[in-house]
Design a protein around this motif. Structure first.
Motif, PDB file in Angstrom:
ATOM      1  N   PRO A 167     -66.157  45.232 -80.929  1.00  0.00           N
ATOM      2  CA  PRO A 167     -65.973  46.116 -79.750  1.00  0.00           C
ATOM      3  C   PRO A 167     -65.244  45.498 -78.632  1.00  0.00           C
ATOM      4  CG  PRO A 167     -68.236  46.310 -80.240  1.00  0.00           C
ATOM      5  CD  PRO A 167     -67.892  45.010 -80.870  1.00  0.00           C
ATOM      6  N   PRO A 168     -64.479  46.422 -78.018  1.00  0.00           N
ATOM      7  CA  PRO A 168     -63.845  45.942 -76.773  1.00  0.00           C
ATOM      8  C   PRO A 168     -64.882  45.379 -75.832  1.00  0.00           C
ATOM      9  CG  PRO A 168     -62.766  48.052 -77.406  1.00  0.00           C
ATOM     10  CD  PRO A 168     -64.144  47.817 -78.209  1.00  0.00           C
ATOM     11  N   GLY A 169     -64.488  44.031 -75.152  1.00  0.00           N
ATOM     12  CA  GLY A 169     -65.519  43.642 -74.057  1.00  0.00           C
ATOM     13  C   GLY A 169     -66.584  42.962 -74.854  1.00  0.00           C
ATOM     14  N   HIS A 170     -66.684  42.642 -75.913  1.00  0.00           N
ATOM     15  CA  HIS A 170     -67.678  41.833 -76.953  1.00  0.00           C
ATOM     16  C   HIS A 170     -67.425  40.452 -76.187  1.00  0.00           C
ATOM     17  CE1 HIS A 170     -69.966  39.955 -80.102  1.00  0.00           C
ATOM     18  NE2 HIS A 170     -70.638  41.143 -80.126  1.00  0.00           N
ATOM     19  N   ARG A 171     -68.582  39.653 -76.276  1.00  0.00           N
ATOM     20  CA  ARG A 171     -68.508  38.360 -75.859  1.00  0.00           C
ATOM     21  C   ARG A 171     -67.701  37.345 -76.638  1.00  0.00           C
ATOM     22  NH1 ARG A 171     -72.953  38.946 -78.762  1.00  0.00           N
ATOM     23  NH2 ARG A 171     -73.330  37.455 -80.313  1.00  0.00           N
ATOM     24  N   LEU A 172     -67.399  37.816 -77.876  1.00  0.00           N
ATOM     25  CA  LEU A 172     -66.495  37.245 -78.764  1.00  0.00           C
ATOM     26  C   LEU A 172     -65.127  37.897 -78.918  1.00  0.00           C
ATOM     27  CD1 LEU A 172     -68.741  36.511 -82.050  1.00  0.00           C
ATOM     28  CD2 LEU A 172     -68.518  35.021 -79.978  1.00  0.00           C
ATOM     29  N   ALA A 173     -64.763  38.932 -78.197  1.00  0.00           N
ATOM     30  CA  ALA A 173     -63.628  39.416 -78.428  1.00  0.00           C
ATOM     31  C   ALA A 173     -62.358  38.889 -78.005  1.00  0.00           C
ATOM     32  CB  ALA A 173     -63.654  40.644 -77.199  1.00  0.00           C
ATOM     33  N   GLY A 174     -62.339  37.589 -77.411  1.00  0.00           N
ATOM     34  CA  GLY A 174     -61.459  36.882 -76.883  1.00  0.00           C
ATOM     35  C   GLY A 174     -61.170  35.724 -78.073  1.00  0.00           C
ATOM     36  N   ARG A 175     -61.858  35.594 -78.830  1.00  0.00           N
ATOM     37  CA  ARG A 175     -61.760  34.452 -79.909  1.00  0.00           C
ATOM     38  C   ARG A 175     -60.839  34.922 -81.155  1.00  0.00           C
ATOM     39  NH1 ARG A 175     -67.462  31.925 -80.176  1.00  0.00           N
ATOM     40  NH2 ARG A 175     -66.644  31.241 -82.501  1.00  0.00           N
ATOM     41  N   ARG A 176     -60.486  34.058 -81.686  1.00  0.00           N
ATOM     42  CA  ARG A 176     -59.635  34.450 -83.128  1.00  0.00           C
ATOM     43  C   ARG A 176     -60.461  34.171 -84.091  1.00  0.00           C
ATOM     44  NH1 ARG A 176     -53.713  31.586 -82.971  1.00  0.00           N
ATOM     45  NH2 ARG A 176     -53.495  33.056 -84.658  1.00  0.00           N
ATOM     46  N   SER A 177     -61.742  33.418 -84.267  1.00  0.00           N
ATOM     47  CA  SER A 177     -62.543  33.220 -85.103  1.00  0.00           C
ATOM     48  C   SER A 177     -63.794  32.852 -85.017  1.00  0.00           C
ATOM     49  CB  SER A 177     -62.139  32.061 -86.157  1.00  0.00           C
ATOM     50  OG  SER A 177     -62.213  30.885 -85.499  1.00  0.00           O
ATOM     51  N   ALA A 178     -64.891  33.062 -85.819  1.00  0.00           N
ATOM     52  CA  ALA A 178     -66.102  32.954 -85.520  1.00  0.00           C
ATOM     53  C   ALA A 178     -66.975  32.785 -86.828  1.00  0.00           C
ATOM     54  CB  ALA A 178     -66.894  34.012 -84.927  1.00  0.00           C
ATOM     55  N   ARG A 179     -68.184  32.034 -86.665  1.00  0.00           N
ATOM     56  CA  ARG A 179     -69.125  31.946 -87.655  1.00  0.00           C
ATOM     57  C   ARG A 179     -69.962  33.066 -87.963  1.00  0.00           C
ATOM     58  NH1 ARG A 179     -68.456  26.641 -85.766  1.00  0.00           N
ATOM     59  NH2 ARG A 179     -67.946  25.264 -87.294  1.00  0.00           N
ATOM     60  N   LEU A 180     -70.195  33.802 -88.959  1.00  0.00           N
ATOM     61  CA  LEU A 180     -70.988  34.872 -89.116  1.00  0.00           C
ATOM     62  C   LEU A 180     -72.427  34.881 -88.619  1.00  0.00           C
ATOM     63  CD1 LEU A 180     -70.626  37.674 -90.106  1.00  0.00           C
ATOM     64  CD2 LEU A 180     -71.224  37.127 -92.277  1.00  0.00           C
ATOM     65  N   TYR A 181     -73.209  33.891 -88.510  1.00  0.00           N
ATOM     66  CA  TYR A 181     -74.376  33.624 -87.959  1.00  0.00           C
ATOM     67  C   TYR A 181     -74.423  33.927 -86.495  1.00  0.00           C
ATOM     68  CZ  TYR A 181     -73.442  28.777 -86.782  1.00  0.00           C
ATOM     69  OH  TYR A 181     -72.938  27.636 -86.304  1.00  0.00           O
ATOM     70  N   GLU A 182     -73.307  33.844 -85.721  1.00  0.00           N
ATOM     71  CA  GLU A 182     -73.019  33.951 -84.323  1.00  0.00           C
ATOM     72  C   GLU A 182     -73.448  35.416 -83.961  1.00  0.00           C
ATOM     73  OE1 GLU A 182     -69.968  31.683 -82.024  1.00  0.00           O
ATOM     74  OE2 GLU A 182     -69.054  31.309 -84.199  1.00  0.00           O
ATOM     75  N   VAL A 183     -73.319  36.646 -84.997  1.00  0.00           N
ATOM     76  CA  VAL A 183     -73.715  37.483 -84.505  1.00  0.00           C
ATOM     77  C   VAL A 183     -74.871  38.147 -85.292  1.00  0.00           C
ATOM     78  CG1 VAL A 183     -71.397  38.428 -83.861  1.00  0.00           C
ATOM     79  CG2 VAL A 183     -72.066  38.450 -86.573  1.00  0.00           C
ATOM     80  N   ALA A 184     -75.844  37.276 -85.257  1.00  0.00           N
ATOM     81  CA  ALA A 184     -77.291  37.715 -86.227  1.00  0.00           C
ATOM     82  C   ALA A 184     -78.072  38.559 -85.466  1.00  0.00           C
ATOM     83  CB  ALA A 184     -77.831  36.282 -86.484  1.00  0.00           C
ATOM     84  N   ASN A 185     -77.819  38.565 -84.097  1.00  0.00           N
ATOM     85  CA  ASN A 185     -78.520  39.609 -83.245  1.00  0.00           C
ATOM     86  C   ASN A 185     -78.011  40.770 -82.723  1.00  0.00           C
ATOM     87  OD1 ASN A 185     -80.870  37.655 -83.370  1.00  0.00           O
ATOM     88  ND2 ASN A 185     -80.071  36.333 -81.939  1.00  0.00           N
ATOM     89  N   ASP A 186     -76.783  40.944 -83.359  1.00  0.00           N
ATOM     90  CA  ASP A 186     -76.084  42.106 -82.781  1.00  0.00           C
ATOM     91  C   ASP A 186     -76.346  43.265 -83.446  1.00  0.00           C
ATOM     92  OD1 ASP A 186     -73.113  41.364 -81.001  1.00  0.00           O
ATOM     93  OD2 ASP A 186     -74.690  39.927 -81.605  1.00  0.00           O
TER      94      ASP A 186
END
Length: 298
Positions: A167-186
């Protein structure tokens, strides 16, 4: 032994009720009983066990039914092939698919070229597709999930990466990539269990090492995009989600590799009409051209 006898026998075997079978076949019940009796005389053994008005397919009947169904199916396929060779029909295609999102544009383009083709679509799960193929009820299946069977043939027509939508304003919103486990608690938004792409998405999540908390399950990609945009949670989306008409923050997934492989599957032991072959080749070319233009899917 006559062809009509075999058709009647298959109906009676399916219903195991002479009166109901006669009603479905729209003939008199005594005439149907005489036809089945003549067939049994020709075969040389009784095909049904009879107990008053009740009939049950016996061991001989079950073995004979398998051959009858195979023979009638082959005759029907032969009729279709002969009609095509004689130019008596323009061709028909019966397609089974779990999603229409990716097919709407290429289907429209195909029918512009071949408006004479009789096209039918059945929306089905992967398990239902396997049964439809085995019975010869569909020509092709468009699926992202494997359909197992020794006689099935397939061709890959589209590969698309799966992205993490936040979503907009999410802690990862400014990044271009991520590992899937980084949102395990979302909180997660997904499809209803077993629907569309969810079985494959579940496999990606298991590979990432966690079971997400789903706050909402829907049945169409556009709903996922809208709910992510509203801030309800994160989600896995493919090409259809990227073009759902809702702007999304999409992150390339570094780990694990998340990619969908869409295939057309058909039964190699059954006749595939020229129209179906044409559509199979057209769809592969269409998606290849779309990906070269930077349009992954629909």
């Amino acid at each position: 032994m006559e062809l009509l006898q075999l058709h009647y026998f298959r109906t009676v075997a399916a219903m195991e009720h002479m009166t109901k079978a006669a009603q479905q076949l729209r003939i008199a019940q005594p005439a149907l009983s005489k036809t089945i009796a003549r067939l049994e005389e020709d075969v040389g053994v009784p095909l049904f066990d009879r107990n008053g008005r009740h009939i049950r397919l016996n061991t001989y009947g079950k073995a004979f039914l398998q051959k009858v169904e195979a023979a009638l199916d082959l005759l029907e396929e032969g009729k279709k092939e002969a009609n095509e060779l004689a130019g008596l029909e323009h061709g028909s295609i019966h397609l089974a698919t779990s999603t229409l999102e990716l097919l709407s544009e290429p289907l429209g383009a195909f029918l512009e070229r071949r408006p004479d083709v009789d096209f039918r679509i059945t929306q089905s799960s992967a398990d239902e597709m396997a049964a439809l193929l085995a019975a010869g009820d569909v020509d092709l299946c468009f699926t992202v999930l494997p359909i197992e069977g020794p006689d099935y043939r397939s061709v890959s027509v589209l590969q698309e990466d799966v992205y993490l939508a936040v979503p907009p304003g999410h802690r990862l919103a400014g990044r271009r990539s991520a590992r899937l486990y980084e949102v395990a608690n979302d909180p997660f938004i997904g499809y209803k269990e077993g629907l569309l792409f969810q079985p494959m998405n579940d496999s990606f999540l298991r590979e990432a090492g966690f079971a997400p908390k789903f706050v909402c399950r829907v049945d169409e990609p556009s709903a996922i995009a809208r709910l992510v945009r509203a801030g309800l949670g994160v989600a896995l989306v493919g090409g259809c989600g990227k073009n759902a008409g809702v702007p999304l923050n999409l992150l390339r997934i570094e780990e694990p590799v998340c990619r969908r492989n869409f295939r057309l599957v058909w039964n190699g032991k059954r006749y595939l009409s020229k129209a179906a072959v044409h559509f199979r080749d057209f769809l592969a070319d269409y998606f290849a051209a779309a990906q070269q233009k930077g349009r992954p899917g629909a």
